[in-house]
Design a protein around this motif. Structure first.
Motif, PDB file in Angstrom:
ATOM      1  N   ALA A  64       0.741  -1.093  -0.488  1.00  0.00           N
ATOM      2  CA  ALA A  64       0.048   0.018   0.362  1.00  0.00           C
ATOM      3  C   ALA A  64       0.754   1.621  -0.081  1.00  0.00           C
ATOM      4  CB  ALA A  64      -0.402   0.340   1.332  1.00  0.00           C
ATOM      5  N   ILE A  65       2.068   1.418   0.461  1.00  0.00           N
ATOM      6  CA  ILE A  65       2.870   2.142   0.975  1.00  0.00           C
ATOM      7  C   ILE A  65       3.464   2.924  -0.070  1.00  0.00           C
ATOM      8  CG2 ILE A  65       5.100   3.160   2.048  1.00  0.00           C
ATOM      9  CD1 ILE A  65       3.935   1.256   4.507  1.00  0.00           C
ATOM     10  N   GLN A  66       3.942   1.304  -0.749  1.00  0.00           N
ATOM     11  CA  GLN A  66       4.519   1.672  -2.300  1.00  0.00           C
ATOM     12  C   GLN A  66       3.652   1.946  -3.417  1.00  0.00           C
ATOM     13  OE1 GLN A  66       5.736  -2.549  -3.275  1.00  0.00           O
ATOM     14  NE2 GLN A  66       7.470  -2.460  -1.576  1.00  0.00           N
ATOM     15  N   GLU A  67       2.536   2.095  -3.647  1.00  0.00           N
ATOM     16  CA  GLU A  67       1.186   2.523  -4.477  1.00  0.00           C
ATOM     17  C   GLU A  67       1.418   3.773  -4.480  1.00  0.00           C
ATOM     18  OE1 GLU A  67      -2.339   0.039  -3.934  1.00  0.00           O
ATOM     19  OE2 GLU A  67      -1.231  -1.978  -5.027  1.00  0.00           O
ATOM     20  N   TRP A  68       0.969   4.451  -3.255  1.00  0.00           N
ATOM     21  CA  TRP A  68       1.266   5.722  -2.887  1.00  0.00           C
ATOM     22  C   TRP A  68       2.144   6.160  -2.956  1.00  0.00           C
ATOM     23  CZ3 TRP A  68       3.859   9.213   0.308  1.00  0.00           C
ATOM     24  CH2 TRP A  68       3.293  10.449   0.673  1.00  0.00           C
ATOM     25  N   LYS A  69       3.193   5.762  -2.877  1.00  0.00           N
ATOM     26  CA  LYS A  69       4.695   6.206  -3.285  1.00  0.00           C
ATOM     27  C   LYS A  69       4.416   6.558  -4.301  1.00  0.00           C
ATOM     28  CE  LYS A  69       9.677   5.538  -3.613  1.00  0.00           C
ATOM     29  NZ  LYS A  69      10.757   4.860  -3.307  1.00  0.00           N
ATOM     30  N   GLU A  70       4.176   5.815  -5.560  1.00  0.00           N
ATOM     31  CA  GLU A  70       4.000   5.921  -6.935  1.00  0.00           C
ATOM     32  C   GLU A  70       3.330   7.194  -7.276  1.00  0.00           C
ATOM     33  OE1 GLU A  70       2.579   2.125  -8.663  1.00  0.00           O
ATOM     34  OE2 GLU A  70       4.456   1.192  -8.371  1.00  0.00           O
ATOM     35  N   ALA A  71       1.956   6.513  -5.937  1.00  0.00           N
ATOM     36  CA  ALA A  71       1.228   8.138  -6.976  1.00  0.00           C
ATOM     37  C   ALA A  71       0.936   9.746  -6.292  1.00  0.00           C
ATOM     38  CB  ALA A  71      -0.495   7.429  -5.522  1.00  0.00           C
ATOM     39  N   ILE A  72       2.083   9.692  -5.226  1.00  0.00           N
ATOM     40  CA  ILE A  72       2.210  10.884  -4.583  1.00  0.00           C
ATOM     41  C   ILE A  72       3.475  11.343  -5.449  1.00  0.00           C
ATOM     42  CG2 ILE A  72       4.227  10.260  -3.701  1.00  0.00           C
ATOM     43  CD1 ILE A  72       2.043  12.400  -1.955  1.00  0.00           C
ATOM     44  N   ASN A  73       4.089  11.230  -6.094  1.00  0.00           N
ATOM     45  CA  ASN A  73       5.088  11.390  -7.623  1.00  0.00           C
ATOM     46  C   ASN A  73       4.751  11.291  -8.601  1.00  0.00           C
ATOM     47  OD1 ASN A  73       7.400  10.874  -5.833  1.00  0.00           O
ATOM     48  ND2 ASN A  73       7.677   9.239  -6.075  1.00  0.00           N
ATOM     49  N   GLU A  74       3.621  11.935  -8.841  1.00  0.00           N
ATOM     50  CA  GLU A  74       2.463  12.270 -10.007  1.00  0.00           C
ATOM     51  C   GLU A  74       2.915  13.951  -9.664  1.00  0.00           C
ATOM     52  OE1 GLU A  74      -1.004   9.840 -10.394  1.00  0.00           O
ATOM     53  OE2 GLU A  74       0.452   8.061 -11.090  1.00  0.00           O
ATOM     54  N   VAL A  75       1.493  14.228 -11.287  1.00  0.00           N
ATOM     55  CA  VAL A  75       1.701  15.741 -11.117  1.00  0.00           C
ATOM     56  C   VAL A  75       1.221  16.708 -10.228  1.00  0.00           C
ATOM     57  CG1 VAL A  75       1.525  17.394 -12.772  1.00  0.00           C
ATOM     58  CG2 VAL A  75       1.849  15.669 -13.329  1.00  0.00           C
ATOM     59  N   ASP A  76      -0.606  15.725  -9.850  1.00  0.00           N
ATOM     60  CA  ASP A  76      -0.927  16.179  -8.580  1.00  0.00           C
ATOM     61  C   ASP A  76      -0.989  15.478  -7.271  1.00  0.00           C
ATOM     62  OD1 ASP A  76      -3.171  17.271  -6.879  1.00  0.00           O
ATOM     63  OD2 ASP A  76      -4.609  15.998  -8.358  1.00  0.00           O
ATOM     64  N   TRP A 172       8.005  18.603  -0.050  1.00  0.00           N
ATOM     65  CA  TRP A 172       7.465  18.709   0.196  1.00  0.00           C
ATOM     66  C   TRP A 172       6.273  18.610   0.734  1.00  0.00           C
ATOM     67  CZ3 TRP A 172       2.428  16.903  -1.417  1.00  0.00           C
ATOM     68  CH2 TRP A 172       1.477  17.699  -1.356  1.00  0.00           C
ATOM     69  N   ILE A 173       6.704  16.768   0.643  1.00  0.00           N
ATOM     70  CA  ILE A 173       5.706  15.210   0.786  1.00  0.00           C
ATOM     71  C   ILE A 173       6.165  15.983   2.801  1.00  0.00           C
ATOM     72  CG2 ILE A 173       5.273  13.247   1.357  1.00  0.00           C
ATOM     73  CD1 ILE A 173       6.551  12.954  -1.438  1.00  0.00           C
ATOM     74  N   PHE A 174       7.301  15.459   3.207  1.00  0.00           N
ATOM     75  CA  PHE A 174       7.812  15.329   5.079  1.00  0.00           C
ATOM     76  C   PHE A 174       7.504  16.522   5.411  1.00  0.00           C
ATOM     77  CE2 PHE A 174      10.496  15.410   8.234  1.00  0.00           C
ATOM     78  CZ  PHE A 174       9.866  13.855   8.965  1.00  0.00           C
ATOM     79  N   ASP A 175       7.608  18.110   4.604  1.00  0.00           N
ATOM     80  CA  ASP A 175       7.212  19.376   5.085  1.00  0.00           C
ATOM     81  C   ASP A 175       5.497  19.253   5.522  1.00  0.00           C
ATOM     82  OD1 ASP A 175       9.650  20.431   5.097  1.00  0.00           O
ATOM     83  OD2 ASP A 175       9.992  21.320   3.398  1.00  0.00           O
TER      84      ASP A 175
END
Length: 251
Positions: A64-76, A172-175
């Motif tokens: 689930a985390i890996q899928e989320w990582k792929e999504a967070i690296n997209e444009v939106d 941006w993510i961790f901030d």
């Protein structure tokens, strides 16, 4: 006073009244846009659902985390970021959720939390990390309690995201995560404060582990570099000695 002037003032007053009403509508619509009830669209947070079902040795959390990582690296990246923050909120027993638009509008987090707290406080008598319900207690297995799985989630999240976190140019993510965790843990609402503090401590422990691992890798790399440099120096010395001997023979 003429009839026309009274009508003019009346129309102005109505105009002011309508503008105030319009302002209230805009403000209320903005609140609905930033903070929604879970019941409005009947969506269950993916992370929260997995944590209730996963066992100690399950790989479902990592996937689930890996899928989320792929999504967070997209444009939106606002939608997956909202999912992560909503995971923290629902883990605190919160009945509402934030909208992805909150990251674009830069809404005051404390105001949003106050609204969420007011919506949740009335019916909230229990929250997952202290709950005695079966789905949170792990049926007597301490490793399968919700709080245990919550800690493992953030351990795996840090491991998966460590290189993104270490990116100084774009963090941006961790901030955003850091700002929300600090704000939630500063709340006077115990479910928010308690749950977010547990998460914050878990993140801190794993970040220290990552830093220690990186330091160990750097130490090993430095030793290897020093060995290579020492070898080069030895080779250079030998080359000089060979040249000197060769020159002596020629003389």
């Amino acid at each position: 006073m003429s009839k026309h002037s009274r009508q003019s003032r009346s129309s102005k007053a109505n105009g002011r009244g309508s503008s105030k009403q319009l302002s209230k509508i805009k403000n209320s619509s903005k609140k609905r846009k930033m903070v929604d009830s879970v019941d409005e669209n009947n969506q269950v947070n993916n992370f929260f659902e997995i944590l209730q079902l996963s066992t100690a040795n399950s790989v479902s959390i990592k996937l689930a985390i890996q899928e989320w990582k792929e999504a967070i690296n997209e444009v939106d990246n606002t939608k997956p970021m909202a999912e992560l923050i909503n995971f923290i909120l629902i883990s605190s027993g919160c009945q509402g959720k934030i909208s992805p638009d909150i990251f674009e509008e830069r809404e005051d987090i404390n105001k949003v939390l106050t609204e969420l707290q007011n919506d949740s406080a009335a019916g909230l008598m229990d929250y997952p990390i202290i709950s005695k319900q079966k789905q949170f207690t792990g049926n007597g297995n301490s490793r399968n309690t919700f709080i245990g799985k919550l800690r493992r989630f953030w351990r795996d999240w840090i491991k998966e995201m460590q290189y993104e976190i270490m990116n100084v140019d774009d963090n941006w993510i961790f901030d955003n995560l850091k700002v929300w965790i600090i704000s939630i843990s500063s709340s006077n609402f115990r479910p928010f404060c308690h749950t977010s503090t547990v998460i914050g401590l878990s993140l801190g422990i794993e970040l220290c582990a990552v830093a220690n691992s990186i330091q160990s890798e750097l130490t090993i790399a430095e030793r290897q570099i020093n060995k290579e440099q020492a070898k080069k120096k030895i080779v250079q010395i030998l080359e000089i000695e060979v040249k000197e001997k060769f020159n002596l023979k020629r003389r």
